[in-house]
Structures are given as structure tokens and as C-alpha cells.
Design a protein around this motif. Sequence first.
Motif, PDB file in Angstrom:
ATOM      1  N   GLY A 171      -3.471   0.651  -1.802  1.00  0.00           N
ATOM      2  CA  GLY A 171      -3.462   1.526  -0.633  1.00  0.00           C
ATOM      3  C   GLY A 171      -3.887   0.793   0.629  1.00  0.00           C
ATOM      4  O   GLY A 171      -3.305   0.978   1.702  1.00  0.00           O
ATOM      5  N   VAL A 172      -4.917  -0.052   0.510  1.00  0.00           N
ATOM      6  CA  VAL A 172      -5.369  -0.849   1.658  1.00  0.00           C
ATOM      7  C   VAL A 172      -4.271  -1.812   2.094  1.00  0.00           C
ATOM      8  O   VAL A 172      -4.007  -1.986   3.294  1.00  0.00           O
ATOM      9  CB  VAL A 172      -6.658  -1.617   1.300  1.00  0.00           C
ATOM     10  CG1 VAL A 172      -7.013  -2.610   2.405  1.00  0.00           C
ATOM     11  CG2 VAL A 172      -7.806  -0.645   1.072  1.00  0.00           C
ATOM     12  N   LEU A 173      -3.597  -2.453   1.133  1.00  0.00           N
ATOM     13  CA  LEU A 173      -2.515  -3.376   1.455  1.00  0.00           C
ATOM     14  C   LEU A 173      -1.399  -2.668   2.217  1.00  0.00           C
ATOM     15  O   LEU A 173      -0.905  -3.156   3.237  1.00  0.00           O
ATOM     16  CB  LEU A 173      -1.963  -3.996   0.169  1.00  0.00           C
ATOM     17  CG  LEU A 173      -0.721  -4.891   0.330  1.00  0.00           C
ATOM     18  CD1 LEU A 173      -1.045  -6.091   1.206  1.00  0.00           C
ATOM     19  CD2 LEU A 173      -0.212  -5.333  -1.039  1.00  0.00           C
ATOM     20  N   ARG A 174      -0.994  -1.499   1.747  1.00  0.00           N
ATOM     21  CA  ARG A 174       0.071  -0.761   2.420  1.00  0.00           C
ATOM     22  C   ARG A 174      -0.352  -0.335   3.821  1.00  0.00           C
ATOM     23  O   ARG A 174       0.461  -0.327   4.751  1.00  0.00           O
ATOM     24  CB  ARG A 174       0.459   0.454   1.581  1.00  0.00           C
ATOM     25  CG  ARG A 174       1.277   0.099   0.336  1.00  0.00           C
ATOM     26  CD  ARG A 174       1.489   1.296  -0.554  1.00  0.00           C
ATOM     27  NE  ARG A 174       2.480   1.018  -1.592  1.00  0.00           N
ATOM     28  CZ  ARG A 174       2.708   1.820  -2.622  1.00  0.00           C
ATOM     29  NH1 ARG A 174       2.022   2.950  -2.752  1.00  0.00           N
ATOM     30  NH2 ARG A 174       3.628   1.490  -3.524  1.00  0.00           N
ATOM     31  N   MET A 175      -1.610   0.007   3.974  1.00  0.00           N
ATOM     32  CA  MET A 175      -2.090   0.402   5.297  1.00  0.00           C
ATOM     33  C   MET A 175      -2.004  -0.773   6.268  1.00  0.00           C
ATOM     34  O   MET A 175      -1.568  -0.618   7.415  1.00  0.00           O
ATOM     35  CB  MET A 175      -3.539   0.893   5.191  1.00  0.00           C
ATOM     36  CG  MET A 175      -4.128   1.342   6.510  1.00  0.00           C
ATOM     37  SD  MET A 175      -5.819   1.960   6.325  1.00  0.00           S
ATOM     38  CE  MET A 175      -6.670   0.450   5.812  1.00  0.00           C
ATOM     39  N   THR A 176      -2.412  -1.965   5.823  1.00  0.00           N
ATOM     40  CA  THR A 176      -2.327  -3.141   6.689  1.00  0.00           C
ATOM     41  C   THR A 176      -0.885  -3.517   6.991  1.00  0.00           C
ATOM     42  O   THR A 176      -0.607  -4.123   8.022  1.00  0.00           O
ATOM     43  CB  THR A 176      -3.044  -4.346   6.044  1.00  0.00           C
ATOM     44  OG1 THR A 176      -2.410  -4.654   4.790  1.00  0.00           O
ATOM     45  CG2 THR A 176      -4.504  -4.038   5.802  1.00  0.00           C
ATOM     46  N   GLN A 177       0.046  -3.152   6.117  1.00  0.00           N
ATOM     47  CA  GLN A 177       1.462  -3.422   6.338  1.00  0.00           C
ATOM     48  C   GLN A 177       2.149  -2.326   7.151  1.00  0.00           C
ATOM     49  O   GLN A 177       3.330  -2.429   7.470  1.00  0.00           O
ATOM     50  CB  GLN A 177       2.188  -3.574   4.996  1.00  0.00           C
ATOM     51  CG  GLN A 177       1.759  -4.794   4.190  1.00  0.00           C
ATOM     52  CD  GLN A 177       2.440  -4.842   2.834  1.00  0.00           C
ATOM     53  OE1 GLN A 177       2.741  -3.807   2.238  1.00  0.00           O
ATOM     54  NE2 GLN A 177       2.667  -6.043   2.335  1.00  0.00           N
ATOM     55  N   GLY A 178       1.414  -1.261   7.481  1.00  0.00           N
ATOM     56  CA  GLY A 178       1.992  -0.166   8.232  1.00  0.00           C
ATOM     57  C   GLY A 178       2.926   0.694   7.423  1.00  0.00           C
ATOM     58  O   GLY A 178       3.870   1.293   7.964  1.00  0.00           O
ATOM     59  N   THR A 202      -9.175  12.447  -0.829  1.00  0.00           N
ATOM     60  CA  THR A 202      -7.981  11.628  -1.003  1.00  0.00           C
ATOM     61  C   THR A 202      -6.839  12.415  -1.628  1.00  0.00           C
ATOM     62  O   THR A 202      -7.038  13.251  -2.511  1.00  0.00           O
ATOM     63  CB  THR A 202      -8.284  10.402  -1.873  1.00  0.00           C
ATOM     64  OG1 THR A 202      -8.950  10.824  -3.080  1.00  0.00           O
ATOM     65  CG2 THR A 202      -9.174   9.427  -1.142  1.00  0.00           C
ATOM     66  N   VAL A 203      -5.637  12.137  -1.141  1.00  0.00           N
ATOM     67  CA  VAL A 203      -4.417  12.803  -1.616  1.00  0.00           C
ATOM     68  C   VAL A 203      -3.628  11.782  -2.432  1.00  0.00           C
ATOM     69  O   VAL A 203      -3.153  10.776  -1.901  1.00  0.00           O
ATOM     70  CB  VAL A 203      -3.562  13.317  -0.450  1.00  0.00           C
ATOM     71  CG1 VAL A 203      -2.376  14.119  -0.974  1.00  0.00           C
ATOM     72  CG2 VAL A 203      -4.407  14.168   0.494  1.00  0.00           C
ATOM     73  N   SER A 204      -3.497  12.027  -3.718  1.00  0.00           N
ATOM     74  CA  SER A 204      -2.850  11.084  -4.625  1.00  0.00           C
ATOM     75  C   SER A 204      -1.354  11.345  -4.724  1.00  0.00           C
ATOM     76  O   SER A 204      -0.880  12.463  -4.463  1.00  0.00           O
ATOM     77  CB  SER A 204      -3.476  11.174  -6.018  1.00  0.00           C
ATOM     78  OG  SER A 204      -4.852  10.879  -5.966  1.00  0.00           O
ATOM     79  N   HIS A 214      -7.773  10.340  10.787  1.00  0.00           N
ATOM     80  CA  HIS A 214      -6.605  11.028  11.347  1.00  0.00           C
ATOM     81  C   HIS A 214      -5.330  10.234  11.080  1.00  0.00           C
ATOM     82  O   HIS A 214      -5.351   9.001  11.025  1.00  0.00           O
ATOM     83  CB  HIS A 214      -6.773  11.221  12.854  1.00  0.00           C
ATOM     84  CG  HIS A 214      -7.978  12.024  13.230  1.00  0.00           C
ATOM     85  ND1 HIS A 214      -7.982  13.410  13.216  1.00  0.00           N
ATOM     86  CD2 HIS A 214      -9.229  11.643  13.601  1.00  0.00           C
ATOM     87  CE1 HIS A 214      -9.183  13.839  13.581  1.00  0.00           C
ATOM     88  NE2 HIS A 214      -9.953  12.792  13.818  1.00  0.00           N
ATOM     89  N   SER A 215      -4.237  10.959  10.922  1.00  0.00           N
ATOM     90  CA  SER A 215      -2.898  10.374  10.791  1.00  0.00           C
ATOM     91  C   SER A 215      -2.814   9.388   9.636  1.00  0.00           C
ATOM     92  O   SER A 215      -2.086   8.407   9.696  1.00  0.00           O
ATOM     93  CB  SER A 215      -2.494   9.679  12.104  1.00  0.00           C
ATOM     94  OG  SER A 215      -1.124   9.328  12.112  1.00  0.00           O
ATOM     95  N   THR A 216      -3.560   9.675   8.557  1.00  0.00           N
ATOM     96  CA  THR A 216      -3.559   8.832   7.367  1.00  0.00           C
ATOM     97  C   THR A 216      -3.131   9.692   6.182  1.00  0.00           C
ATOM     98  O   THR A 216      -3.896  10.550   5.733  1.00  0.00           O
ATOM     99  CB  THR A 216      -4.969   8.240   7.111  1.00  0.00           C
ATOM    100  OG1 THR A 216      -5.423   7.600   8.303  1.00  0.00           O
ATOM    101  CG2 THR A 216      -4.927   7.234   5.985  1.00  0.00           C
ATOM    102  N   PRO A 217      -1.931   9.499   5.649  1.00  0.00           N
ATOM    103  CA  PRO A 217      -1.394  10.412   4.633  1.00  0.00           C
ATOM    104  C   PRO A 217      -2.254  10.549   3.388  1.00  0.00           C
ATOM    105  O   PRO A 217      -2.281  11.629   2.784  1.00  0.00           O
ATOM    106  CB  PRO A 217      -0.033   9.795   4.291  1.00  0.00           C
ATOM    107  CG  PRO A 217       0.336   8.966   5.471  1.00  0.00           C
ATOM    108  CD  PRO A 217      -0.955   8.449   6.011  1.00  0.00           C
TER     109      PRO A 217
END
Length: 330
Positions: free
Chosen positions: A274-281, A38-40, A73-76
Motif C-alpha cells: 500500500g505504501v509503495l502504491r501511494m508513492t507511485q500515485g 482502513t478499507v481493504s 483525506h483523499s486516500t482510498p
Amino acid sequence: METVAWDGTATPRPEVHAVRGAARGGVPVPLSILDLVTVSAGSTAVEAVRTSTELAGLAEHLGYHRMWVAEHHSTPDIGSSSPAVLLAHLAARTTTSRLGAGGVMLPNHPPLVVAEQFGTLEALHPGRFDLGIGRAPGTGPAAMAALRRSPAEFDQQLDELLGFLDGDPFAGVHAVPGPIQAGAAGGTGEVSRPPVWILGSSERGARLAGRRGLPFALAYHLEPGNLATALRAYRDAFRPSATLAEPYAIVSVWVVAAETRRQAERLMRPVGLGVLRMTQGVPSLVPSPEEAERYPYTDSLRGSPGSGHRPYRVRCFTRWRMPVCWRRGC
């Protein structure tokens, strides 16, 4: 095999099971680590890989059974996109620990390439690797297109991969390093290969692992409601194979270790945000606990992960005077 001590005395070396590996410590249930690199926020991928390397050394020192790395992939906020490359590095920085992919998303890769990558790893560090195989993309639709994800059936791809690893050529093609070299003119000895695990979060993957007689890794951290049914399906479907005589499974769980329950909940909030932001794109690095605490949740998001409104059930274990809190979906 024997181990020869400094004074010349020899003692039998304990047998190491191809799947279970060698026992490390005396805990009744072996503990392992799944690392996403993971990149913080405020750090870089360079620092994330360095931290994972240090974690591998610490895990080996403390006696953890395995350390696996994932494929995304493609996940900052995740730096683990190339499991084989990471594993080669981690193996070079450790000496005895078991390492593996948890896992390689097989439809993203030609089976021959996967077989040759892990054949190379096995040649570099024999007997130290696990090859976990999954069917999920590990990314979104755009990255799936960029990966040229294979439309072939997963079972067909798995057949090809196992064939390459076991020396059964596909259309006359052999994976190298691999069994063809031991059987070719002038070849000697046997070529080892990493055990293949099936990764899954549902009964579908569990039954596939069982029918094939392969070990099963259950992603409980993704689908906590499927634990009992998936493991039951695996055991019911299991057929003994050359790999395993009886079922063998791993369950992955989110775990946070802290001095108190409150501290554990605080440390878990960045994951939820982080999960919330991912679901929000919204692409982002892993937020700090301070940023997660300051995040302005609206009324509609108060039940979302990390909001501090108990979207997860928390259980604490206080053995060894250190509470270990883990969260699961209600």
C-alpha cells in the motif's frame, strides 16, 4: 468523589489524571490503539467503520488504555477523515474507554470549529476524550487546496485553539459549549475540556510540546530514526504547566501479532504494498496478503516495503506464548 455500592457502602473513587486517565490493568507500560479505519480490497467504508466500532468495544473489554483515530483525506484505503464524527459514534458504543483524535490536523480547520467540536464531545461524554493536534496536511497538494488549508503559523493557530478551550476569547468570540457558559449570568459549575496533545515525528514538534508543557505523541511508525532524539528534545524543552508537572509521552509503533514470525511478515506485506502504491500515485484499497505475495516486484523495487526482501528489521517478542513482531526502518 465516592462510589456507592449496592449495599450503601461508599468508597473513595480513585483520582483520574486529566492526561494519564485511569489505570486499566496492571501492565507497566499502558497499551493503546491508533486506528485509521482502513478499507481493504473487497470491502467498503461501511464495513470499515463497523469493524472499527467492534474494535473499540474489544479494546475496552481487553483493557487497552486509549483508542485514537486519525485524520487523512483523499486516500482510498483510509476511512478516517472526520475524527470528531467518528469519536462521537465510538463513544456512544463504549462506556469507559478513553478516546481521542490522533490527530486533528489543525491547519486544515479553523481553531474555533475544532474547539466547538470537541467541546460538544466533552458535553456528550465528559472526561473521555483526548485532542491530539498535528501540523501535517494528512493529504496531498490537491486536497490541501480543496481544504482551504490555512496559511497562518501553527503556533498562532495553537494559541487560538487553547484560548477557545480555556475560555480566553479571540476577538470577543467564545467557543460553545465551553467555559463562557459556566461564567455567564445564571451559569453554574465548571466546564471540562479535553487535554491537548502535540503530535509529531521530529524534534520540532517535540520541542513545541515541551515548551508548552503539553503531552507529546511521537509518530515512531513514520520516522523510526527520530525516537531517542525527539524524546530527549521533549524532556529538555519541557516546562511545567497547568496541564502537566512533568513530561508525558506516547510512542506509536507498527505492530503485527501472529503465531509465527513468517505469519507476521505475511500480514505486514499488504501495508508495504500500500505504501509503495501511494508513492507511485496509484490509488488503491489495502491489498490482501495473497495479492501482496503475488505482486510482481521488479529488480528496482525489491528493496521496497512489502517486497519480501527484508526492507525492515524484524523483532519478535514471545511473552504470553504469542509472538508479537514489529518492523522498523533499518
